[in-house]
Design an enzyme around this catalytic site. Structure first.
Site, PDB file in Angstrom:
ATOM      1  N   ASP A 134      43.457  40.989  47.796  1.00  0.00           N
ATOM      2  CA  ASP A 134      42.620  41.597  46.569  1.00  0.00           C
ATOM      3  C   ASP A 134      41.052  40.779  46.117  1.00  0.00           C
ATOM      4  O   ASP A 134      40.587  40.513  45.529  1.00  0.00           O
ATOM      5  CB  ASP A 134      43.420  40.955  45.229  1.00  0.00           C
ATOM      6  N   ASP A 178      44.782  45.080  51.026  1.00  0.00           N
ATOM      7  CA  ASP A 178      44.285  45.816  49.817  1.00  0.00           C
ATOM      8  C   ASP A 178      42.633  44.502  49.182  1.00  0.00           C
ATOM      9  O   ASP A 178      42.457  44.620  47.936  1.00  0.00           O
ATOM     10  CB  ASP A 178      45.416  45.434  48.384  1.00  0.00           C
TER      11      ASP A 178
END
Length: 234
Positions: A134, A178
């Site tokens: 992230d 991600d």
């Protein structure tokens, strides 16, 4: 627009980036940052703030912190730099989250955001974003009000909403799981996406909340690189 200066030593208006942001006029400011590593968690809540690194390379000015979802109380609180005001810009600097370099990775709570940006009409030019899981939270506030308050699925046919617009030019973004996510309407122009080694590497997790939301990611002449990946142009 007023210009403020930041340097760790020598002649400057402020010693920390956060102090400069806090003292910026309500209509924004250009903040010029001298070379060095600034170990601080930064929040930008004033519109039209522009952070400019004054070194020769983006590596010369580093904004660094090390929160994770576990230590900060959620992914949305873990950003080394968090921006929730419109018109944000950054140029010629590095933003990093060093949590995974300094801690053993956890099964849960390892999300560690370098830049959390909810700004509309945001522009990043020659910025390095370094992290692991992230790294870049390309977020949008504008469509969240259309979500059901009880957490249920959005009803079909709802009114379309326009997500925050964000532009990344000649940026370097590094991570593994991600590492670009959020529901902004973002353009990545001639950027490099560098995947760090991990059992499961996922470059993006665009987080559109419902079909009518006008958001998405567009990659224009970008390169994907990594330890286990050859160079590829997309």
């Amino acid at each position: 627009m007023r210009t403020l200066t930041v340097a760790k030593q020598g002649k400057a208006d402020f010693r920390t980036v956060q102090d400069a942001v806090d003292h910026a006029p309500s209509d924004g400011s250009i903040i010029r940052i001298a070379p060095g590593k600034y170990r601080e968690k930064i929040h930008v809540g004033t519109p039209n703030i522009e952070l400019i690194g004054t070194g020769k390379l983006p590596q010369d000015v580093v904004l660094s912190w090390n929160d994770s979802a576990k230590s900060a109380g959620g992914t949305g609180k873990s950003g080394s730099v968090s921006v929730d005001a419109d018109g944000f810009a950054a140029e010629n600097l590095t933003i990093e989250n060093t949590w995974e370099l300094e801690h053993e990775r956890l099964e849960e709570g390892s999300q560690a955001v370098a830049l959390l940006m909810s700004s509309d009409k945001a522009v990043l030019d020659r910025v390095r974003l370094l992290g692991a899981q992230d790294t870049l939270y390309a977020n949008s506030r504008t469509c969240h009000d259309n979500l059901p308050k009880d957490g249920s699925a959005p009803a079909p046919g709802r009114t379309a909403c326009l997500a925050s617009r964000q532009y990344f030019h000649d940026c370097y973004i590094e991570g593994h799981v991600d590492y670009i996510f959020g529901d902004a309407k973002a353009v990545f122009d001639h950027c490099e996406l560098h995947s760090r080694h991990h059992d499961t590497v996922m470059l993006t997790a665009q987080s559109k909340h419902f079909p009518e939301e006008d958001s998405g990611y567009y990659f224009l002449h970008c390169r994907i690189t990594g330890q286990d990946v050859g160079d590829k142009v997309v």
